[in-house]
Write an enzyme that holds these catalytic residues in place. Structure first.
Site, mmCIF file in Angstrom:
data_model
loop_
_atom_site.group_PDB
_atom_site.id
_atom_site.type_symbol
_atom_site.label_atom_id
_atom_site.label_comp_id
_atom_site.label_asym_id
_atom_site.label_seq_id
_atom_site.Cartn_x
_atom_site.Cartn_y
_atom_site.Cartn_z
ATOM 1 N N CYS A 2 -2.832 127.603 1.369
ATOM 2 C CA CYS A 2 -3.874 128.517 0.889
ATOM 3 C C CYS A 2 -3.403 129.314 -0.334
ATOM 4 C CB CYS A 2 -4.231 129.510 1.979
ATOM 5 S SG CYS A 2 -4.718 128.722 3.497
ATOM 6 N N ARG A 27 -1.541 123.601 -5.061
ATOM 7 C CA ARG A 27 -0.951 123.837 -3.745
ATOM 8 C C ARG A 27 -1.598 122.978 -2.669
ATOM 9 N NH1 ARG A 27 0.994 129.606 -4.084
ATOM 10 N NH2 ARG A 27 0.776 129.841 -1.867
ATOM 11 N N TRP A 74 -6.298 125.704 2.933
ATOM 12 C CA TRP A 74 -5.698 124.503 3.512
ATOM 13 C C TRP A 74 -5.748 124.726 5.009
ATOM 14 C CZ3 TRP A 74 -1.244 123.263 6.410
ATOM 15 C CH2 TRP A 74 -0.913 121.910 6.423
ATOM 16 N N ASN A 98 -3.477 133.825 3.720
ATOM 17 C CA ASN A 98 -2.605 132.648 3.733
ATOM 18 C C ASN A 98 -1.597 132.884 4.848
ATOM 19 O OD1 ASN A 98 -0.824 130.571 3.251
ATOM 20 N ND2 ASN A 98 0.019 131.473 1.371
ATOM 21 N N GLY A 99 -1.452 131.911 5.746
ATOM 22 C CA GLY A 99 -0.498 132.080 6.841
ATOM 23 C C GLY A 99 -1.160 131.828 8.185
ATOM 24 N N GLU A 477 13.132 108.588 0.976
ATOM 25 C CA GLU A 477 12.292 109.241 -0.033
ATOM 26 C C GLU A 477 11.212 108.265 -0.531
ATOM 27 O OE1 GLU A 477 11.456 111.979 -1.009
ATOM 28 O OE2 GLU A 477 10.755 111.823 -3.067
ATOM 29 N N LYS A 481 7.263 108.979 -0.154
ATOM 30 C CA LYS A 481 6.388 109.005 -1.328
ATOM 31 C C LYS A 481 5.208 108.055 -1.127
ATOM 32 C CE LYS A 481 7.359 111.607 -2.975
ATOM 33 N NZ LYS A 481 8.165 112.782 -3.100
ATOM 34 N N GLU A 484 2.738 109.299 1.626
ATOM 35 C CA GLU A 484 2.021 110.505 1.215
ATOM 36 C C GLU A 484 0.797 110.213 0.377
ATOM 37 O OE1 GLU A 484 5.327 112.547 -0.874
ATOM 38 O OE2 GLU A 484 4.382 114.342 -0.074
ATOM 39 N N HIS A 500 19.108 96.829 15.250
ATOM 40 C CA HIS A 500 19.193 97.571 16.514
ATOM 41 C C HIS A 500 17.811 97.948 17.026
ATOM 42 C CE1 HIS A 500 23.519 97.662 16.297
ATOM 43 N NE2 HIS A 500 23.396 97.976 15.006
ATOM 44 N N LYS A 600 1.108 121.700 -1.498
ATOM 45 C CA LYS A 600 2.286 121.707 -2.362
ATOM 46 C C LYS A 600 3.328 122.707 -1.877
ATOM 47 C CE LYS A 600 4.605 120.486 -5.985
ATOM 48 N NZ LYS A 600 5.280 119.189 -5.834
HETATM 49 C C1 F6R Z 1 7.018 115.399 -0.718
HETATM 50 C C2 F6R Z 1 7.053 116.822 -0.874
HETATM 51 C C3 F6R Z 1 7.388 117.654 0.322
HETATM 52 C C4 F6R Z 1 8.291 118.823 -0.099
HETATM 53 C C5 F6R Z 1 8.523 119.758 1.095
HETATM 54 C C6 F6R Z 1 9.462 120.887 0.746
HETATM 55 O O1 F6R Z 1 6.657 114.758 -1.893
HETATM 56 O O2 F6R Z 1 6.810 117.332 -1.917
HETATM 57 O O3 F6R Z 1 7.986 116.894 1.326
HETATM 58 O O4 F6R Z 1 9.484 118.311 -0.585
HETATM 59 O O5 F6R Z 1 7.300 120.291 1.532
HETATM 60 O O6 F6R Z 1 8.943 121.676 -0.278
HETATM 61 P P1 F6R Z 1 9.857 122.623 -1.139
HETATM 62 O O7 F6R Z 1 10.791 121.753 -1.896
HETATM 63 O O8 F6R Z 1 8.923 123.378 -2.011
HETATM 64 O O9 F6R Z 1 10.603 123.501 -0.166
#
Ligand code: F6R
Length: 605
Positions: A2, A27, A74, A98-99, A477, A481, A484, A500, A600
């Site tokens: 949010c 975000r 959000w 927010n929260g 990773e 990616k 996501e 395994h 974000k």
């Molecule tokens: C994936 C992604 C998330 C962030 C995670 C941590 O592409 O962006 O997995 O890496 O939410 O966020 P930060 O780095 O802002 O603590």
């Protein structure tokens, strides 16, 4: 997550609020709304989906008034809907939040016992109703807000706007960041400096437990005990907010392409005259005998990669944990431990809580962050900037490679301090790191090739990623990616772990992406690859020319990478992982920059 904005301005508030909310789009959100006070009358507009829907609504049903609050939501409690969108409003107060208010059920039951019912599924509505009940008892807006805040448990950033009060906002922070923006005869509230940037570059961050009474000409800040406090006003770099797609179709594409230049910035910041220089007092690794690294998501995979570096080249034992587990496991922190937190936003709730757990226990609190004004940076003994520039795409790309660069430099510094690497070794490592921007440029030229392969990947339902050594976290990773943004189910395994169990998943429908430069472990990876191919699995091999040669026939497809030193290979191989995820998402037509359900900056636990 949010986003919050509040305006006590000299001009119509609605367009200013919408502009500021646009800055918070990065975000991630699923609905948005604003409320204003016009000649004392409180009113609001809310819409589900993108901000453009709210803008359309405002064309048909405009909101006048020079004071207002706005929100991008959000969803946490209750589905994305107009009913659940913020601001939540009663007769005399509107609230954006927010929260998570953890005791909202208890408060809701209390209000219900007094005949006050709820109309939404949200925790936030309870805040508005509780404030209203205080106002009904004859309390002033300020008293009503203060008494409401005293009852709230959990994490919040809140902004209140009151009927009949067109020169008053009340803002509060506990657990979720919030800042006050200072103007000339006008004042603002925002979740971060980016939201406030269209209005002002003079910012005061509220600290934990702070709440502020804001008018156009005054800002009074009180701490959690009600004492008036002074919080420093800073000037933030306004260009942080000046973000566009730079001719790319998506922010993610722009951010992938920016990597050679942002990595160059980071290298230039840390390497001076062939030496690694850390800001401030730096850190002396001779005084450290254990490193505890904590992060979430992509930043967690950066930590896992760095564990290989710290342990192999600096012989420094490293623990790595996801923040949400670490914070409640209450791990013992032994003397001589440095705790290192990695976070792009610097506001991730779990990572911040893990940092606070370590404060006072660890010898040093270090952080690797992209936002220097963030809570994590401010609460660290030493905050190391990654200098990636603003990252807008929800899927992290350039922040990941910049985190890796800074962690790699730190590992080299640790190796040097601990006498594990001589001057020649350091010079070689720095040479390998400084060669990366050029190599990344070559990898970026594989965009069309990645797009071609991605069209095939887009048809898959499940995809596996394999890697060995420091390529194993990178496989994670790559899988993260891909899932996501393309919504294809993807998992990563250590190449040697496949047999395994997970090899049971392999058949001719499952592409298996093997990330394997021709390094010391390559032959072993090739054996694991053969096991996959023997079961009909379709192997996409990402390797260099030598690797492709040695792998022989039978692979489904190959992406040919430039040759690279083993040490820095995970940083270079991040690029094809990002390109494959990006082009697969484009082929599937998903919302690349704002994928469903994701935010974000994850400021709730
Ligand atoms: C994936 C992604 C998330 C962030 C995670 C941590 O592409 O962006 O997995 O890496 O939410 O966020 P930060 O780095 O802002 O603590």
């Amino acid at each position: 997550m949010c986003g919050i904005v509040g305006v006590l301005g000299r001009h119509e508030a609605a367009p200013i609020l919408v502009e500021a909310l646009k800055k918070l789009e990065y975000r991630g959100y699923d609905s948005a709304g604003i409320a204003t006070v016009d000649e004392g009358r409180l009113d609001r507009r809310r819409a589900v989906g993108k901000l453009v829907n709210l803008q359309d609504l405002l064309v048909h049903e405009p909101l006048a008034g020079k004071s207002g609050i706005g929100h991008t939501r959000w969803a946490t409690h209750g589905a994305p809907s107009v009913r659940n969108a913020h601001p939540h409003q009663t007769r005399r107060v509107a609230v954006v939040h927010n929260g998570i208010i953890e005791n909202f059920r208890e408060l809701r039951a209390e209000l219900a016992a007094h005949g006050i019912g709820h109309e939404t599924d949200t925790d936030t509505e309870t805040v508005a109703l509780l404030t209203q009940s205080h106002l009904d008892q004859g309390q002033s807006p300020r008293e009503a807000a203060e008494n409401t805040l005293a009852r709230l448990e959990g994490a919040y950033a809140l902004c209140f706007l009151f009927e009949g009060e067109d020169d008053l906002l009340i803002a509060a922070r506990k657990g979720s960041p919030l800042a006050i923006g200072h103007g000339e005869g006008e004042n603002f509230v925002g979740s971060d400096a980016i939201a406030l940037a269209p209005m002002t570059d003079k910012i005061t961050y509220l600290e934990e437990g702070d709440w502020a009474i804001v008018t156009r000409t005054s800002v009074e800040i009180r701490d959690r005990d009600g004492h008036q406090v002074h919080r420093e006003m800073r000037e933030i770099q306004i260009d942080m907010a000046r973000v566009d797609k730079g001719g790319h179709k998506h922010y993610m594409a722009k951010e992938i392409a920016e990597q050679p230049s942002v990595l160059t910035n980071a290298l230039g910041f840390y390497i001076k005259d062939g030496r690694i220089e850390l800001p401030g007092a730096g850190i002396d690794f001779t005084k450290i005998d254990r490193l505890t690294m904590v992060a979430c998501g992509t930043a967690f995979y950066a930590c896992l990669t760095a564990k290989y570096w710290f342990e192999q080249i600096a012989r420094l034992p490293v623990d790595v944990d996801v923040a949400s587990e670490f914070r409640y496991r209450e791990p013992p922190i032994t003397p001589g431990t440095a705790a290192l937190f990695v976070s792009q936003s610097g506001e991730t709730a779990d990572t911040l809580a893990a940092l606070r757990y370590c404060a006072g226990k660890a010898d040093r609190i270090l952080s690797v962050v992209n936002v220097p004004e963030s809570s994590i940076a401010r609460e660290s003994d030493l905050a190391l900037p990654i200098l990636a520039g603003r990252e807008i795409g929800v899927a992290s790309t350039k922040a990941f490679t910049c985190q890796l660069i800074v962690l790699a430099l730190l590992a080299v510094k640790a190796a040097q301090d601990r006498g594990e690497m001589d001057a020649e070794g350091v010079a070689r490592a720095l040479e390998q790191l400084t060669a990366l921007p050029g190599l990344l440029n070559q990898a970026l030229a594989l965009g069309d090739r990645a797009a071609e392969v991605s069209r095939k990947l887009a048809e898959a339902r499940d995809i596996l990623f394999l890697g060995r050594g420091a390529m194993y976290p990178l496989a994670h990773e790559g899988a993260l990616k891909l899932k996501e943004i393309s919504y294809i189910h993807a998992e990563a395994y250590a190449s040697g772990e496949l047999k395994h169990g997970p090899i049971a998943l392999v058949d001719k429908h499952v592409p298996v992406i093997v990330m394997a430069p021709r390094d010391a472990l390559f032959e072993k990876t090739v054996s694991n690859m053969q096991e996959v191919m023997a079961r009909g699995g379709k192997v996409l091999l990402i390797t260099d020319a030598k690797g492709a040669d040695e792998a022989g026939d039978g692979v489904w497809d190959t992406i040919l990478m430039p040759e690279v030193a083993d040490f820095v290979a995970p940083i270079l191989y991040a690029v094809p992982a990002q390109l494959l995820a990006y082009h697969t998402a484009v082929a599937k037509g998903t919302d690349v920059d704002q994928p469903r359900n994701l935010a974000k900056s994850v400021t709730v636990e």
